[in-house]
Design a protein around this motif. Structure first.
Motif, PDB file in Angstrom:
ATOM      1  N   ASP A  91      31.276   6.448  56.446  1.00  0.00           N
ATOM      2  CA  ASP A  91      30.313   7.064  55.524  1.00  0.00           C
ATOM      3  C   ASP A  91      30.189   8.576  55.642  1.00  0.00           C
ATOM      4  OD1 ASP A  91      29.316   4.426  54.603  1.00  0.00           O
ATOM      5  OD2 ASP A  91      28.629   4.272  56.682  1.00  0.00           O
ATOM      6  N   ALA A  92      30.376   9.103  56.852  1.00  0.00           N
ATOM      7  CA  ALA A  92      30.125  10.529  57.065  1.00  0.00           C
ATOM      8  C   ALA A  92      31.030  11.081  58.151  1.00  0.00           C
ATOM      9  CB  ALA A  92      28.661  10.748  57.453  1.00  0.00           C
ATOM     10  N   ILE A  93      31.286  12.371  58.043  1.00  0.00           N
ATOM     11  CA  ILE A  93      32.036  13.090  59.062  1.00  0.00           C
ATOM     12  C   ILE A  93      31.179  14.277  59.493  1.00  0.00           C
ATOM     13  CG2 ILE A  93      33.302  14.486  57.355  1.00  0.00           C
ATOM     14  CD1 ILE A  93      35.750  14.266  59.283  1.00  0.00           C
ATOM     15  N   VAL A  94      31.161  14.539  60.783  1.00  0.00           N
ATOM     16  CA  VAL A  94      30.369  15.650  61.322  1.00  0.00           C
ATOM     17  C   VAL A  94      31.339  16.711  61.820  1.00  0.00           C
ATOM     18  CG1 VAL A  94      28.620  16.347  63.003  1.00  0.00           C
ATOM     19  CG2 VAL A  94      28.491  14.085  61.943  1.00  0.00           C
ATOM     20  N   VAL A  95      31.108  17.940  61.376  1.00  0.00           N
ATOM     21  CA  VAL A  95      31.996  19.053  61.702  1.00  0.00           C
ATOM     22  C   VAL A  95      31.169  20.288  62.045  1.00  0.00           C
ATOM     23  CG1 VAL A  95      33.894  18.256  60.229  1.00  0.00           C
ATOM     24  CG2 VAL A  95      32.150  19.761  59.269  1.00  0.00           C
ATOM     25  N   SER A  96      31.835  21.253  62.636  1.00  0.00           N
ATOM     26  CA  SER A  96      31.212  22.551  62.890  1.00  0.00           C
ATOM     27  C   SER A  96      31.584  23.487  61.741  1.00  0.00           C
ATOM     28  CB  SER A  96      31.713  23.124  64.211  1.00  0.00           C
ATOM     29  OG  SER A  96      33.085  23.441  64.101  1.00  0.00           O
ATOM     30  N   GLU A  97      31.024  24.675  61.764  1.00  0.00           N
ATOM     31  CA  GLU A  97      31.389  25.685  60.762  1.00  0.00           C
ATOM     32  C   GLU A  97      32.894  25.928  60.790  1.00  0.00           C
ATOM     33  OE1 GLU A  97      28.690  29.236  61.105  1.00  0.00           O
ATOM     34  OE2 GLU A  97      27.721  27.934  62.591  1.00  0.00           O
ATOM     35  N   GLU A  98      33.442  25.886  61.976  1.00  0.00           N
ATOM     36  CA  GLU A  98      34.860  26.175  62.181  1.00  0.00           C
ATOM     37  C   GLU A  98      35.773  25.105  61.563  1.00  0.00           C
ATOM     38  OE1 GLU A  98      37.277  27.854  66.044  1.00  0.00           O
ATOM     39  OE2 GLU A  98      35.811  26.272  66.363  1.00  0.00           O
ATOM     40  N   THR A  99      35.335  23.850  61.583  1.00  0.00           N
ATOM     41  CA  THR A  99      36.194  22.753  61.120  1.00  0.00           C
ATOM     42  C   THR A  99      35.791  22.209  59.747  1.00  0.00           C
ATOM     43  OG1 THR A  99      34.885  21.191  62.424  1.00  0.00           O
ATOM     44  CG2 THR A  99      36.907  22.056  63.435  1.00  0.00           C
ATOM     45  N   LEU A 100      34.844  22.842  59.085  1.00  0.00           N
ATOM     46  CA  LEU A 100      34.433  22.407  57.747  1.00  0.00           C
ATOM     47  C   LEU A 100      35.609  22.302  56.772  1.00  0.00           C
ATOM     48  CD1 LEU A 100      32.235  21.685  55.672  1.00  0.00           C
ATOM     49  CD2 LEU A 100      31.941  24.133  55.281  1.00  0.00           C
ATOM     50  N   PRO A 101      36.542  23.266  56.734  1.00  0.00           N
ATOM     51  CA  PRO A 101      37.654  23.158  55.777  1.00  0.00           C
ATOM     52  C   PRO A 101      38.484  21.876  55.949  1.00  0.00           C
ATOM     53  CG  PRO A 101      37.539  25.386  56.650  1.00  0.00           C
ATOM     54  CD  PRO A 101      36.575  24.551  57.460  1.00  0.00           C
ATOM     55  N   VAL A 102      38.601  21.372  57.169  1.00  0.00           N
ATOM     56  CA  VAL A 102      39.352  20.135  57.397  1.00  0.00           C
ATOM     57  C   VAL A 102      38.634  18.964  56.731  1.00  0.00           C
ATOM     58  CG1 VAL A 102      40.273  18.544  59.131  1.00  0.00           C
ATOM     59  CG2 VAL A 102      40.355  21.009  59.535  1.00  0.00           C
ATOM     60  N   ALA A 103      37.313  18.911  56.847  1.00  0.00           N
ATOM     61  CA  ALA A 103      36.538  17.826  56.229  1.00  0.00           C
ATOM     62  C   ALA A 103      36.656  17.877  54.705  1.00  0.00           C
ATOM     63  CB  ALA A 103      35.079  17.913  56.654  1.00  0.00           C
ATOM     64  N   VAL A 104      36.623  19.062  54.142  1.00  0.00           N
ATOM     65  CA  VAL A 104      36.776  19.215  52.685  1.00  0.00           C
ATOM     66  C   VAL A 104      38.153  18.694  52.269  1.00  0.00           C
ATOM     67  CG1 VAL A 104      36.945  20.903  50.816  1.00  0.00           C
ATOM     68  CG2 VAL A 104      35.125  21.109  52.527  1.00  0.00           C
ATOM     69  N   GLU A 105      39.169  19.022  53.045  1.00  0.00           N
ATOM     70  CA  GLU A 105      40.524  18.550  52.751  1.00  0.00           C
ATOM     71  C   GLU A 105      40.626  17.027  52.891  1.00  0.00           C
ATOM     72  OE1 GLU A 105      45.078  19.706  53.959  1.00  0.00           O
ATOM     73  OE2 GLU A 105      43.469  21.145  54.314  1.00  0.00           O
ATOM     74  N   ILE A 106      39.935  16.463  53.879  1.00  0.00           N
ATOM     75  CA  ILE A 106      39.924  15.000  54.045  1.00  0.00           C
ATOM     76  C   ILE A 106      39.377  14.335  52.791  1.00  0.00           C
ATOM     77  CG2 ILE A 106      38.703  13.125  55.252  1.00  0.00           C
ATOM     78  CD1 ILE A 106      39.156  14.801  57.864  1.00  0.00           C
ATOM     79  N   ASN A 107      38.278  14.846  52.257  1.00  0.00           N
ATOM     80  CA  ASN A 107      37.721  14.257  51.032  1.00  0.00           C
ATOM     81  C   ASN A 107      38.678  14.397  49.854  1.00  0.00           C
ATOM     82  OD1 ASN A 107      35.371  12.823  51.471  1.00  0.00           O
ATOM     83  ND2 ASN A 107      34.059  14.622  51.338  1.00  0.00           N
TER      84      ASN A 107
END
Length: 152
Positions: A91-107
């Motif tokens: 349902d959710a992924i938790v990231v830091s400011e540094e890894t936010l772009p990876v989460a956006v790419e995952i979606n």
């Protein structure tokens, strides 16, 4: 709620602890947290030496067990940027400011595969005494300790 989080976690510092704590908070008592821990091969891309997977995993287990989080959890080897996050049911992924772009790419990749979008929860990076981010690299360089206290 099913939550994913990932990292190298070496050394396990206060920023990592906040990231993990938020993951367990989101998951809640009936939830599950999947922690992707970088493999030795994937972690070797770092600019500083990394302890072995088994050593890092043991340290994570001790922290999680001592924290007594109510959600269930497991640790999976993470051999690339995405791990199981492209295909897994969560349902959710938790990231830091540094890894936010990876989460956006995952979606983006999940959407291309027809999988449901997951919620992205970004935490702020924990700051050291000097107002800069706590990071493993800074700890390795001897600038700060795992709590962000200046060493010189």
């Amino acid at each position: 709620m099913k939550v994913m989080v990932g990292g190298t976690f070496d050394p396990l510092h206060d920023g990592h602890k906040q990231l993990l704590g938020r993951s367990f908070e989101l998951a809640g008592a009936g939830g599950q947290v999947t922690i992707g821990l970088t493999t030795d091969t994937f972690a070797s891309r770092k600019v500083h030496p990394i302890r072995t997977f088994s050593t890092r995993k043991a340290e994570l287990v001790i922290f999680i067990e001592n924290s007594r989080f109510p959600a269930s959890w497991h640790i999976e080897p993470l051999s690339d940027r995405y791990g199981p996050a492209i295909d897994a049911d969560f349902d959710a992924i938790v990231v830091s400011e540094e890894t936010l772009p990876v989460a956006v790419e995952i979606n983006k990749l999940r959407r291309q595969k027809g999988a449901k979008k997951v919620d992205i929860h970004q935490i702020s990076c924990v700051l050291a005494d000097d107002g800069r981010w706590i990071s493993s690299t800074r700890i390795f360089r001897g600038e700060i300790d795992i709590h962000g206290h200046l060493l010189h």
